[in-house]
Structure formats: C-alpha cells, structure tokens
Scaffold this motif. Structure first.
Motif, mmCIF file in Angstrom:
data_model
loop_
_atom_site.group_PDB
_atom_site.id
_atom_site.type_symbol
_atom_site.label_atom_id
_atom_site.label_comp_id
_atom_site.label_asym_id
_atom_site.label_seq_id
_atom_site.Cartn_x
_atom_site.Cartn_y
_atom_site.Cartn_z
ATOM 1 N N MET A 1 2.898 -4.273 -8.659
ATOM 2 C CA MET A 1 3.109 -3.647 -7.350
ATOM 3 C C MET A 1 1.767 -3.622 -6.640
ATOM 4 O O MET A 1 0.803 -3.047 -7.157
ATOM 5 N N GLU A 2 1.696 -4.252 -5.483
ATOM 6 C CA GLU A 2 0.408 -4.442 -4.839
ATOM 7 C C GLU A 2 0.532 -4.354 -3.320
ATOM 8 O O GLU A 2 1.510 -4.858 -2.738
ATOM 9 N N ILE A 3 -0.466 -3.724 -2.693
ATOM 10 C CA ILE A 3 -0.560 -3.716 -1.238
ATOM 11 C C ILE A 3 -1.608 -4.757 -0.853
ATOM 12 O O ILE A 3 -2.785 -4.633 -1.211
ATOM 13 N N ALA B 1 3.234 -5.983 1.511
ATOM 14 C CA ALA B 1 3.414 -5.397 0.180
ATOM 15 C C ALA B 1 4.096 -6.421 -0.728
ATOM 16 O O ALA B 1 4.888 -7.254 -0.271
ATOM 17 N N TYR B 2 3.786 -6.333 -2.020
ATOM 18 C CA TYR B 2 4.299 -7.293 -2.991
ATOM 19 C C TYR B 2 4.856 -6.541 -4.202
ATOM 20 O O TYR B 2 4.200 -5.647 -4.741
ATOM 21 N N VAL C 1 5.796 0.900 -1.246
ATOM 22 C CA VAL C 1 5.709 -0.180 -0.250
ATOM 23 C C VAL C 1 6.321 0.192 1.096
ATOM 24 O O VAL C 1 6.294 -0.616 2.026
ATOM 25 N N ARG D 1 4.565 -0.490 4.558
ATOM 26 C CA ARG D 1 4.160 -1.842 4.922
ATOM 27 C C ARG D 1 5.344 -2.566 5.536
ATOM 28 O O ARG D 1 6.438 -2.550 4.998
ATOM 29 N N LEU E 1 7.471 -7.274 3.235
ATOM 30 C CA LEU E 1 7.646 -7.096 1.794
ATOM 31 C C LEU E 1 7.984 -8.433 1.147
ATOM 32 O O LEU E 1 8.858 -9.161 1.621
#
Length: 325
Positions: free
Chosen positions: A134-136, A142-143, A166, A169, A172
């Motif tokens: 999980m990443e911004i 967002a991912y 997320v 953001r 996505l």
C-alpha cells in the motif's frame, strides 16, 4: 491358569484389532495408492461432472473423453497421490479448457484437513490478508497490491484500513497481477466503492441446476465512495477467478481502465467434492453473467483496455499525461 490364558487371548485379539485399525488408518493417510483406489478415483470423477458441472452438454463431452483416457489404463501408472492428482488435473483441464476443473489432496491428508482453518489463518496473517503493498505515490496517485481476496470475516479490517489509506488520493491503481481469486466478500467490498444510489445488478450467477443468484451493488462501505475517480486495474495471465470478476465488472460498467495482459479466463464458480483415498475434486457448478456484456470471461480472460508488459509504469504515465504533468 485357564482364566489367565483366556485374558491373554483377549488382549492379543484387542491388540490385533488396534493393529488392523492403525494399518487401515495409515493406509488412508499414505501417499501410495493401490489399483483399486485408483480405479475408484477415476470412476468417481465422471459421476461428479455429470451430477454437478455447470454446462450439461459440455459436461457429457468431458466425461466421454475422460472415460476414454481412464479405460486405456494410463492412470494405473500413477500410484502416488500427488502424481495422480497432477496427471488427472492436466488431462481434465486439457479436455475442458476449464481452470476450475482439477484434483488435489485434501490439505495434504487427514490430519491437515482437520486443521485447514488454522492453516488458512496462518497464511492470511503471513500475507497481511492479501494486501501486500500500500503506497502513496507522487502526483495524487495511490497504489494497492492485492495478491488474494482472503476470508472476509478475518480480512475486512485490513481491507477497510487499506481503502481508508487511499481515500484522499484521486487516482487509484489496484494491482491484481498474480491474484488467483479467493473469497468474494472483500472483492465485492472494494468494488462497491464505485457504485452509489439504489442497488443495481452487477451479475447473475446461473447454476447447473437452473437456479440463479443475483449480485447487487451496495454503498455500504466504511469511508468515502470513489464515484467518478480514475481507477486503473493491473492484470496478467495469472489473474483469475474473483480477481477477474473484479476487473471485468468495473471495466464493463466503464468505471476502470484495465491495463496489462489478458487474464486466466476462469469465470465459473467452483465447489469441492470428496474423492476416494483422501483426494478431492473442484467442479465448476455455476457461471456469472454480466448484465452489460450479457456474457463473461470464461475461456477468454479479461481483455485489457491497454496491453503492456509493464502495466504499473504505463498506468502512472497515463495519469501524468492526462493531468499534464
């Protein structure tokens, strides 16, 4: 003296009984199969297909081809459970072109089959309930990487936390590469972030027995809806089953852009049935139909809107190009 001999005789009989019972139990747990067990397994398979397969016409054809192979005696060469299960699976999939038709062990034997839930729980915790990344990212992106849709009762808190992470953001990216499916609950929860208002039909699943189950959208989520926000879904050849349902549904309703390579093509819903000697068989028992396309992805896979070998990089490029960055 006579009574002592009688007691000793009884003890020997009891021990012999336990020994026979232990031998039978050991044989059941053994990885080695005898001829009668192999014949019982191969006889049970076409009966299960005839009784449960989602398409009766296709099922009859599969049974006919399988019985030809079985009558040739080829399976008698495979007296180890895993080897036999692998060979049966290879042939069944080749005949049917159905990835949900296969044979496997019941969690590697009787002892493990009693503890399957504990094994599943351990795997869920190990892989963070399927949410492994999980990443911004920069540029309002967002991912989420979801490797499997795991048991909803145990995974829901993680799914809620991931979607909350997320929600602020606009863009996505959901990465489903290598996701072979799993339980429907978490998949449907995330999907529902893209539907609002009155519930609408998102699929109708038709079973071999002629019954239908309608799946409706819902806006019952624990956070912000994502209506109208850009969604990119990454898939590959190993994306299957419930993961394909997620990508196909959002693509059909024009709520996502699918990026990557065609998926595995396993639309049918399966159920497990016991086979002799501690094996079990997965049989396709139902098939979902999308109300927009009036079909599904069985045998074809989900076809990406944008084909690429590097969908993550391509999705970020598309977002930045669209936003003029």
């Amino acid at each position: 003296m006579r009574s002592i001999l009688l007691i000793l005789t009884q003890l020997l009989l009891i021990r012999a009984s336990y020994s026979q019972s232990d031998t039978a139990r050991s044989h059941l747990d053994s990885d080695i199969l005898d001829k009668s067990e192999i014949e019982a397994i191969t006889a049970a398979i076409p009966r299960l297909i005839e009784n449960h397969y989602v398409d009766s016409i296709a099922g009859s054809s599969i049974c006919s081809e399988f019985r030809k192979l079985s009558s040739s005696g080829k399976y008698l060469r495979y007296n180890q459970k895993k080897a036999l299960a692998d060979e049966l699976t290879k042939d069944l999939r080749e005949i049917s072109k159905d990835g949900h038709l296969y044979v496997q062990g019941r969690e590697n034997g009787r002892a493990d089959s009693r503890n399957w839930e504990q094994l599943e729980k351990g795997r869920e915790q190990k892989y963070n309930y399927g949410f492994t990344r999980m990443e911004i990212l920069d540029d309002d992106i967002a991912y989420l990487r979801i490797t499997e849709f795991m048991h909803p009762k145990r995974s829901m808190q993680t799914a809620v936390a991931a979607m909350k992470l997320v929600e602020n953001r606009r863009n996505l990216i959901i990465d489903l590469r290598g996701n072979g499916g799993g339980y429907p609950g978490i998949m449907e929860y995330i999907l529902n972030h893209y539907f609002d208002g009155e519930p609408i039909e998102i699929s109708t699943t038709k079973s071999a027995k002629g019954t239908c189950q309608v799946t409706l959208s819902s806006d019952l989520i624990y956070g912000k809806l994502r209506i109208g926000t850009p969604l990119y879904i990454l898939i590959d050849h190993k994306t299957a089953s419930a993961a394909e349902y997620f990508a196909y549904t959002l693509q059909a309703f024009k709520k996502a852009i699918v990026v990557g390579q065609p998926s595995a093509g396993g639309a049918n819903r399966n159920e497990y049935f016991d086979l002799p000697a501690g094996l079990r068989m997965s049989v396709s028992i139902a098939s979902p139909v999308n109300p927009v396309t009036q079909t599904n992805w069985e045998g074809k896979g989900v076809i990406p809107d944008i084909a690429t070998a590097d969908p993550e990089r391509k999705s970020v490029e598309l977002i930045r190009a669209r936003d003029g960055k």
